[in-house]
Design a protein around this motif. Structure first.
Motif, PDB file in Angstrom:
ATOM      1  N   TYR A  57       0.725  -1.118  -0.018  1.00 22.07           N
ATOM      2  CA  TYR A  57      -0.084  -0.001  -0.001  1.00 22.07           C
ATOM      3  C   TYR A  57       0.984   1.161   0.140  1.00 22.07           C
ATOM      4  N   ARG A  58       0.407   2.177  -0.494  1.00 24.76           N
ATOM      5  CA  ARG A  58       0.834   3.666  -0.498  1.00 24.76           C
ATOM      6  C   ARG A  58       1.135   4.038   1.186  1.00 24.76           C
ATOM      7  N   SER A  62      -4.388   1.642   3.561  1.00 20.66           N
ATOM      8  CA  SER A  62      -5.387   1.720   2.685  1.00 20.66           C
ATOM      9  C   SER A  62      -6.563   2.451   3.706  1.00 20.66           C
ATOM     10  N   ASP A 260       0.719  -0.414  -5.062  1.00 15.88           N
ATOM     11  CA  ASP A 260       0.302   0.994  -5.463  1.00 15.88           C
ATOM     12  C   ASP A 260       1.136   1.728  -6.132  1.00 15.88           C
ATOM     13  N   PHE A 264      -1.101   7.243  -5.617  1.00 12.59           N
ATOM     14  CA  PHE A 264      -2.423   6.417  -5.371  1.00 12.59           C
ATOM     15  C   PHE A 264      -3.100   7.008  -4.289  1.00 12.59           C
ATOM     16  N   ARG A 271      -7.925   0.170  -5.983  1.00  4.84           N
ATOM     17  CA  ARG A 271      -6.357  -0.371  -6.306  1.00  4.84           C
ATOM     18  C   ARG A 271      -6.442  -0.948  -7.379  1.00  4.84           C
TER      19      ARG A 271
END
Length: 292
Positions: A57-58, A62, A260, A264, A271
């Motif tokens: 995840y960035r 999330s 990501d 994002f 996603r």
């Protein structure tokens, strides 16, 4: 943690209940081992399942329904103890369910079933994801099997090649230092469907090949013989070996999801390459490992 075994006339496969992870794949006649053994000096795993995310995840976060969830790279399933569902001589199934800890990281109940089936000189890896929630569920899933390359101690990995079921130029996405997808691309021209595993091939981490560019990837020994292939229907895949470590293995990874992009939004339902299941639906996919 327990270890289980499948065996037929050709192959013996060993699987751990931790992560339902393949630990060994041997030829019964030659005793040749095809799976990496998990030396932490290079990489301590052998073939983890990536769930409920593939990649990162960035900022490891999330957002779903206004709440932020944190999760580390590739999700939690690979570090959890699976329950044995069933076992036959040539097929085995494991199950994993949510618990209080997973719900802190991932906002869904789930049923993850992971199976292995031997058929001659092939292993089929089977995934089944069930959505027991009363709302739509979002997830990614992927494989990460690591294969010995080179096969013999006296050989060099740089004398090996990767083979593909295409002869088109492969366009690869590139990860940045934070494990997120950059805007950069790298192109690899193939010669007779093959690419040499040069020493700096993985210096920028995994090669990420998106958009159904290939469905079969093999490893080719110095004699030009393909000794193992991975075949899949996944829309993207990764090829990886630890950067700048000269690690004696290569991973061929079918994915339904990926990291990501650097910019994002963090919204779980947005996603790219992610998957969704309506309440009560089931997602079923598989990939095959073929030993030549």
């Amino acid at each position: 943690m327990a270890e289980y075994q499948l065996k037929n006339q050709e192959l013996t496969l060993k699987i751990s209940s931790k992560g339902a992870e393949m630990k060994s794949l041997k030829d019964n006649k030659t005793n040749q081992e095809y799976l990496w053994h998990g030396d932490s000096a290079y990489w301590g795993r052998t073939s983890p399942v990536l769930f409920p995310i593939v990649g990162n995840y960035r900022e490891k976060e999330s957002v779903f329904e206004g709440k932020t969830y944190s999760m580390s790279q590739h999700g939690f399933a690979r570090d959890m103890e699976f329950t044995l569902e069933s076992q036959k001589e040539e097929e085995i199934w494991f199950e994993l369910k949510e618990n209080e800890e997973t719900l802190k990281k991932y906002p869904f109940a789930f049923r993850l079933h992971l199976g292995y089936r031997l058929d001659g000189r092939s292993v089929e890896v089977l995934w089944k994801v069930e959505n027991p929630n009363e709302k739509k569920m979002y997830f990614s899933i992927g494989g990460h099997p690591a294969f010995n390359c080179p096969l013999k101690a006296e050989e060099k990995q740089s004398d090996y090649q990767l083979s593909f079921d295409t002869d088109k130029t492969l366009v690869c996405s590139i990860l940045g230092e934070t494990g997120l997808l950059t805007a950069r691309k790298k192109e690899f021209e193939l010669t007779n469907h093959k690419m040499r595993i040069v020493e700096d091939l993985f210096d920028e981490d995994a090669l990420i090949i998106e958009g159904n560019q290939a469905k079969r990837v093999g490893l080719v020994n110095p004699q030009g013989e393909t000794y193992l292939e991975v075949e899949f229907d996944a829309p993207l895949f990764g090829i990886w070996s630890p950067a700048k470590k000269s690690a004696p293995f290569v991973c061929i990874e079918p994915w339904y999801g990926r990291s990501d992009k650097e910019d994002f939004s963090k919204k779980l339902e947005e996603r790219e390459w992610g998957n969704e299941l309506k309440a009560g639906e089931i997602f079923e996919k598989s990939y095959q490992i073929r030993v030549k």
